[in-house]
Design a protein around this motif. Structure first.
Motif, PDB file in Angstrom:
ATOM      1  N   UNK A  94       0.725  -1.149  -0.133  1.00  8.13           N
ATOM      2  CA  UNK A  94       0.146  -0.152  -0.016  1.00  8.13           C
ATOM      3  C   UNK A  94       0.717   1.257  -0.111  1.00  8.13           C
ATOM      4  N   UNK A  95       1.841   1.270  -0.750  1.00  7.46           N
ATOM      5  CA  UNK A  95       2.762   2.556  -0.850  1.00  7.46           C
ATOM      6  C   UNK A  95       1.996   3.779  -1.271  1.00  7.46           C
ATOM      7  N   UNK A  96       0.963   3.274  -2.480  1.00  4.94           N
ATOM      8  CA  UNK A  96       0.218   4.456  -2.987  1.00  4.94           C
ATOM      9  C   UNK A  96      -0.501   5.279  -2.219  1.00  4.94           C
ATOM     10  N   UNK A  97      -1.434   4.428  -1.420  1.00  2.00           N
ATOM     11  CA  UNK A  97      -2.295   5.171  -0.571  1.00  2.00           C
ATOM     12  C   UNK A  97      -1.404   5.987   0.580  1.00  2.00           C
ATOM     13  N   UNK A  98      -0.333   5.567   1.206  1.00  2.15           N
ATOM     14  CA  UNK A  98       0.421   6.133   2.207  1.00  2.15           C
ATOM     15  C   UNK A  98       0.867   7.343   1.617  1.00  2.15           C
ATOM     16  N   UNK A  99       1.469   7.347   0.320  1.00  2.00           N
ATOM     17  CA  UNK A  99       1.817   8.330  -0.219  1.00  2.00           C
ATOM     18  C   UNK A  99       0.754   9.656  -0.558  1.00  2.00           C
ATOM     19  N   UNK A 100      -0.372   9.074  -0.933  1.00  2.00           N
ATOM     20  CA  UNK A 100      -1.473   9.902  -1.123  1.00  2.00           C
ATOM     21  C   UNK A 100      -1.750  10.621   0.258  1.00  2.00           C
ATOM     22  N   UNK A 101      -1.787   9.677   1.177  1.00  2.00           N
ATOM     23  CA  UNK A 101      -2.403  10.339   2.514  1.00  2.00           C
ATOM     24  C   UNK A 101      -1.373  11.334   2.931  1.00  2.00           C
ATOM     25  N   UNK A 102      -0.135  11.134   2.932  1.00  2.00           N
ATOM     26  CA  UNK A 102       0.904  12.175   3.201  1.00  2.00           C
ATOM     27  C   UNK A 102       0.713  13.484   2.408  1.00  2.00           C
ATOM     28  N   UNK A 103       0.732  13.375   0.967  1.00  2.00           N
ATOM     29  CA  UNK A 103       0.253  14.312   0.095  1.00  2.00           C
ATOM     30  C   UNK A 103      -0.753  15.001   0.409  1.00  2.00           C
ATOM     31  N   UNK A 104      -2.073  14.527   0.831  1.00  2.00           N
ATOM     32  CA  UNK A 104      -3.086  15.189   1.400  1.00  2.00           C
ATOM     33  C   UNK A 104      -2.879  16.112   2.658  1.00  2.00           C
ATOM     34  N   UNK A 105      -2.045  15.262   3.577  1.00  2.00           N
ATOM     35  CA  UNK A 105      -1.890  16.155   4.837  1.00  2.00           C
ATOM     36  C   UNK A 105      -0.851  17.528   4.336  1.00  2.00           C
ATOM     37  N   UNK A 106      -0.054  17.187   3.580  1.00  2.00           N
ATOM     38  CA  UNK A 106       0.582  18.473   3.245  1.00  2.00           C
ATOM     39  C   UNK A 106      -0.061  19.370   2.521  1.00  2.00           C
ATOM     40  N   UNK A 107      -1.201  19.235   1.718  1.00  2.00           N
ATOM     41  CA  UNK A 107      -1.946  20.093   1.205  1.00  2.00           C
ATOM     42  C   UNK A 107      -2.947  20.699   2.154  1.00  2.00           C
ATOM     43  N   UNK A 108      -3.333  19.945   3.011  1.00  2.00           N
ATOM     44  CA  UNK A 108      -4.199  20.350   4.230  1.00  2.00           C
ATOM     45  C   UNK A 108      -3.466  21.372   5.244  1.00  2.00           C
ATOM     46  N   UNK A 109      -2.298  20.951   5.209  1.00  2.00           N
ATOM     47  CA  UNK A 109      -1.231  22.247   6.100  1.00  2.00           C
ATOM     48  C   UNK A 109      -1.244  23.458   5.255  1.00  2.00           C
ATOM     49  N   UNK A 110      -1.064  23.298   3.952  1.00  2.00           N
ATOM     50  CA  UNK A 110      -0.857  24.543   3.086  1.00  2.00           C
ATOM     51  C   UNK A 110      -2.126  25.371   2.953  1.00  2.00           C
ATOM     52  N   UNK A 111      -3.486  24.425   2.813  1.00  2.00           N
ATOM     53  CA  UNK A 111      -4.689  25.146   2.789  1.00  2.00           C
ATOM     54  C   UNK A 111      -4.973  25.745   4.507  1.00  2.00           C
TER      55      UNK A 111
END
Length: 171
Positions: A94-111
């Motif tokens: 499940x590397x892809x969903x982990x990377x997507x989750x971390x990417x979402x958290x990064x965008x959430x931090x910026x937003x």
């Protein structure tokens, strides 16, 4: 063989250039530094005796910029190839969903940083109806966070461009 493209329009050829990639990285750095320049300028003017206001930039004003900068670090530390990595055999499942989750958290931090800077500007500077030199403290905070967000988008796109100089060493 069907193409895995989302849109029907072809990608412009100038996007596959190493110079475009380099220019994008420099543009991202310029936007990032320009954003923090605006905020540090407002912060220095805030503590100046020529300010003429009782309002100063405090740690509350810095929190949105810190969130945006951390979001930028998180977003640009994710490799784009990891977002679709489930078809490959990387370590773990499940590397892809982990990377997507971390990417979402990064965008959430910026937003959250951008929304927080707008909130601080409205509640601290607009609602009390401070005049322009004092209102600049809030405007500079919003401009800084918008520049950091735009810088992150430019850096993400330019770092993940495929150019003709990229070599694939897989056999």
């Amino acid at each position: 063989m069907a193409s895995h493209r989302l849109f029907r329009f072809p990608k412009p050829q100038w996007l596959n250039n190493a110079n475009t990639r380099t220019a994008g990285v420099y543009l991202a750095g310029a936007l990032f530094s320009l954003g923090f320049f605006f905020f540090i300028d407002a912060s220095a003017f805030s503590s100046s005796p020529r300010n003429g206001s009782k309002v100063h930039i405090t740690f509350v004003d810095w929190i949105p910029g810190i969130c945006s900068a951390l979001g930028m670090l998180v977003i640009n530390s994710i490799d784009k190839s990891r977002l679709a990595a489930d078809s490959f055999s990387y370590s773990g499942n499940g590397v892809a969903w982990k990377a997507r989750l971390v990417l979402f958290l990064g965008f959430a931090l910026m937003a959250g940083g951008l929304a927080g800077s707008v909130t601080v500007m409205v509640l601290k500077y607009v609602v009390p109806e401070y005049p322009w030199p004092t209102l600049w403290f809030g405007v500079a905070n919003v401009v800084a966070n918008a520049c950091i967000m735009l810088s992150s988008v430019v850096l993400w796109v330019s770092q993940n461009m495929e150019d003709e100089y990229t070599y694939n060493l897989a056999l």
